[in-house]
Design a protein around this motif. Structure first.
Motif: not given
Ligand code: KG4
Ligand code: ZN
Length: 362
Positions: A172, A185-186, A190, A287
């Motif tokens: 993402f 970017g996620g 989204d 997401n």
């Molecule tokens: O779990 P996290 O906060 O950190 C790690 O442990 O890596 O995950 C961060 C990830 C990022 O790649 C971010 O783009 C993704 O979660 N993310 C999403 C959304 N919100 C955060 N990906 C897709 N849709 C979302 N709404």
């Protein structure tokens, strides 16, 4: 021992969020303070480990204080144990949280539980749904990991499948960046996808026969190829690449391709394990399409579906406090003063710290 009474102050600093929470009995969030350096990191297009660590040092004391204040707790009388993410994650970033937690445990003479970051993510479900319980099957999708797991009655993990290349959140983030959108970017994809047509662009979905592992690199390469071609055409025609590539439709198509893969593998995992409860976790669990698609799939299979409140999906201290509680009631031992940071640590070994070589002699 599920009825053990315990207030845990937990610290999370494995990446760019500095977060401290107070969690009651593994189920209730008394406070969950999150300070993020994501805005600063977005200037560099992603997380710079050195900057992440320095930002943790700047704010961690204030975040601890605020978490105690919001929970109306005094460490001497109201906190029974401390917890900290000890890995996996960025070494320098982890060490800030580990050092702070060791200092607290030493000063207040209370146990300190070392928590595996991914155990933390999936345990966020205990905080959002009173019916969520072991045994369960779960999907953890974050910026650094994509795992399908089970947790049994003894709170032990088994890894059913994992990504063989890029993590889901990483895919993402990379595609959003190529589209000119800021980190992380996620949430950007989204948002764009909400008004897009997900049938407009075709993407390959890798399914590795007879196992539950994931691969997102083919999908990522296909997406980058679309974007690069659009940029080349735009240069030739003297226009913006977004005039060639409809980025809402593109984001929607890309997101659906990822979601379909995750749902397909999750369904196989449920059928394989006979799970009655399925939990989603990790940053990508925020997401919207993924949450809905997994909920629909579980409903059809008559499986109870849980996903954490959105604030508990991305990195936070509360999930670490919940996880520490279940670690403590299932034989996990508090750490001693040698606790270190463990950038790579397998989830199926979450009750045992990895060995590290000590180079300095006393
Ligand atoms: O779990 P996290 O906060 O950190 C790690 O442990 O890596 O995950 C961060 C990830 C990022 O790649 C971010 O783009 C993704 O979660 N993310 C999403 C959304 N919100 C955060 N990906 C897709 N849709 C979302 N709404
Ligand atoms: Zn995470």
């Amino acid at each position: 021992m599920k009825d053990k009474k315990m207030n845990i102050l937990a610290i999370e600093s494995s990446c760019d969020e500095t977060s401290v929470a107070v969690v009651k009995d593994g189920r209730k969030v008394l406070s969950n303070v999150i300070a993020s350096s994501a805005d600063l990191q977005s200037q560099f297009g992603g997380v710079v480990p050195e900057i992440a660590a320095r930002e943790h040092v700047k704010v961690i004391a204030a975040v601890i204080e605020q978490a105690l204040e919001e929970a109306h707790c005094k460490p001497e009388t109201d906190i029974d144990a401390f917890a900290v993410t000890a890995g996996p994650g960025l070494a320098g970033a982890l060490l800030v949280g580990v050092s702070a937690a060791k200092a607290l445990a030493f000063a207040y003479k209370k146990p300190l539980y070392p928590v595996h970051h991914l155990a933390g993510h999936i345990c966020a479900n205990f905080l959002s749904d009173a019916e969520f319980d072991v045994p369960f099957t779960g999907l953890i999708v974050s910026g650094g990991h994509s795992h399908l797991v089970t947790m049994d009655q003894n709170y032990d993990f088994q890894i059913l499948g994992r990504t063989l290349d890029d993590a889901c959140g990483e895919a993402f983030d990379k595609i959003a960046r190529a589209l000119g959108k800021p980190y992380p970017g996620g949430p950007q994809i989204d948002k764009l996808a909400k008004t897009g047509d997900n049938t407009r662009y075709a993407f390959p979905t890798a399914h590795l026969k007879n196992n539950l592992d994931f691969s997102f690199s083919g999908l990522k390469t296909a997406a980058l190829t679309y974007i690069n071609k659009a940029k080349q055409t735009a240069e030739r025609e003297g226009c913006e690449f977004t005039d060639i590539l409809n980025i809402n439709d593109f984001a929607a198509s890309f997101q659906t391709a990822i979601v379909q893969t995750l749902v397909k593998h999750s369904k196989l995992a449920i059928l394989q394990t006979g799970a009655k409860i399925f939990g989603l976790a990790g940053g990508v669990a925020a997401n919207n399409e993924l949450r809905q698609a997994l909920a629909d799939m579980c409903k059809k299979l008559n499986v109870h579906f849980t996903c954490p409140d959105k604030i508990l999906c991305t990195d936070n201290g509360a999930m670490i406090g919940a996880s520490a509680y279940y670690l403590s009631i299932s034989g996990g031992k508090p750490a001693d003063s040698n606790l270190n940071a463990y950038p790579s640590w397998s989830l199926d070994q979450w009750k045992k710290l990895p060995q590290v070589k000590v180079h300095k002699k006393l």
